[in-house]
Design an enzyme around this catalytic site. Structure first.
Site, mmCIF file in Angstrom:
data_model
loop_
_atom_site.group_PDB
_atom_site.id
_atom_site.type_symbol
_atom_site.label_atom_id
_atom_site.label_comp_id
_atom_site.label_asym_id
_atom_site.label_seq_id
_atom_site.Cartn_x
_atom_site.Cartn_y
_atom_site.Cartn_z
ATOM 1 N N LYS A 114 -4.489 0.691 -3.172
ATOM 2 C CA LYS A 114 -5.503 -0.745 -3.447
ATOM 3 C C LYS A 114 -6.584 -0.610 -3.561
ATOM 4 C CE LYS A 114 -1.484 -2.899 -0.488
ATOM 5 N NZ LYS A 114 -1.046 -3.362 0.790
ATOM 6 N N GLN A 158 -2.597 -3.326 6.770
ATOM 7 C CA GLN A 158 -1.418 -2.824 6.515
ATOM 8 C C GLN A 158 -0.186 -2.834 7.356
ATOM 9 O OE1 GLN A 158 -0.933 -1.831 3.029
ATOM 10 N NE2 GLN A 158 0.979 -1.346 3.303
ATOM 11 N N ASP A 191 -3.396 -11.431 2.035
ATOM 12 C CA ASP A 191 -2.251 -11.140 1.978
ATOM 13 C C ASP A 191 -1.457 -12.424 2.057
ATOM 14 O OD1 ASP A 191 -1.039 -8.506 1.401
ATOM 15 O OD2 ASP A 191 -1.740 -8.028 3.590
HETATM 16 N N1 GUN Z 1 3.445 -3.363 3.740
HETATM 17 C C1 GUN Z 1 4.448 -3.528 2.413
HETATM 18 N N2 GUN Z 1 3.991 -4.472 1.573
HETATM 19 C C2 GUN Z 1 2.817 -4.996 2.122
HETATM 20 C C3 GUN Z 1 1.730 -5.784 1.578
HETATM 21 O O1 GUN Z 1 2.039 -6.475 0.696
HETATM 22 N N3 GUN Z 1 0.632 -6.156 2.590
HETATM 23 C C4 GUN Z 1 0.629 -5.486 3.600
HETATM 24 N N4 GUN Z 1 -0.543 -5.715 4.333
HETATM 25 N N5 GUN Z 1 1.428 -4.434 4.077
HETATM 26 C C5 GUN Z 1 2.644 -4.114 3.339
#
Ligand code: GUN
Length: 287
Positions: A53, A97, A120
């Site tokens: 990311k 995350q 998110d």
């Molecule tokens: N863990 C798995 N997918 C995601 C996501 O799209 N965002 C976040 N913050 N954590 C995740």
């Protein structure tokens, strides 16, 4: 029949290119888009996702900050950092995350993120707004799948769609976005009695199960579109999706690969939400 393959890498590269132009325009107005990422603990998969990311942010001209904490950190410290990031005008998006260590109240952490910086789309207010069909940040994975439908010019109004998986991250928001687009949606999950009965009558199947090659060719209607959200690590270290790609692509009309399908689109949508958040700040400041 051999299905057409949606190239997520190519589509995501196009989206990232458009976002880089918007990020440059913002920087020229004195606003450099910035995403803050919080990572707690040492889950190797989460570390890879966060690294990917942040690398994508950098390439698109988006500043990124990584805040890393050991797994035994007091949740109060993370909550205090979130309050600080919420108040920091130079930060436009905040991502925690997931999963968090079990000691954390995940819902409370997600709701401590400012709604305006919730790129998110996991804050309860954004979830509620999405379910009401109001303007909201959409969770990145289902949002990326919607972009794939758009690029493939798939007609969603009136389509029968089966979503396998009921998670807050994928299944539920996927269903909401599809309902808002006029699809007839069935959500199936681990307690569904006869899954194949549902998938065999679907025009579109979205698999978000977390089990390698779970969706087999006999479960798919000829010509259907099959979207694979799964990312599973096989014992030999290779990645594979929730769909038996080789066999299903002989039956389906349209299919996404793993890797190179939904994954890159998830990251592209995170960048898009961050740029949108920064554009709002610039507009509100009259910049
Ligand atoms: N863990 C798995 N997918 C995601 C996501 O799209 N965002 C976040 N913050 N954590 C995740």
């Amino acid at each position: 029949m051999s299905a057409s393959v949606i190239d997520g890498n190519a589509l995501a590269a196009r989206v990232r290119g458009e976002l880089a132009v918007r990020a440059t325009a913002l920087a020229a107005r004195g606003v450099q888009p910035c995403l803050a990422v919080i990572l707690v603990g040492n889950d190797p998969a989460s570390a890879v996702y966060v690294r990917n990311k942040m690398a994508a942010c950098e390439k698109a001209g988006i500043r990124s900050l990584k805040l890393e904490y050991p797994g035994d950190i007091d949740p109060v410290v993370v909550m205090a950092k979130l309050a600080e990031l919420n108040a920091d005008a130079s930060v436009h998006g905040i991502l925690v995350q997931l999963p968090l260590p079990s000691r954390f109240d995940e819902g409370a952490v997600l709701e401590a993120i400012s709604v305006a910086k919730d790129v998110d789309g996991f804050h309860a207010e954004n979830v509620g707004r999405l379910s009401q069909g109001q303007d909201a940040f959409s969770p990145c994975t289902p949002h990326g799948v919607m972009k794939m439908f758009e690029a493939a010019q798939l007609r969603l109004a009136g389509a029968e769609v089966v979503v396998i998986g009921r998670s807050n991250i994928v299944g539920k928001p996927m269903a909401m976005l599809l309902i808002n687009a006029g699809a007839t949606v069935t959500i199936c999950h681990s307690r569904t009695r006869d899954l194949a009965f549902h998938t065999r009558r679907a025009d579109i199947v979205v698999a978000a199960v977390g089990k390698p090659r779970f969706l087999t060719a006999d479960m798919v209607k000829p010509g259907a579109a099959v979207i694979d959200v799964g990312i599973n690590r096989l014992p030999d270290g290779k990645l594979c999706g929730d769909v038996d790609f080789a066999a299903v692509s002989e039956v389906a009309g349209l299919i996404t690969p793993v890797p190179g399908g939904v994954g890159p689109m998830t990251i592209a949508m995170l960048l898009e939400n961050t740029v949108i958040a920064a554009e709002r700040v610039a507009r509100e400041a009259g910049q």
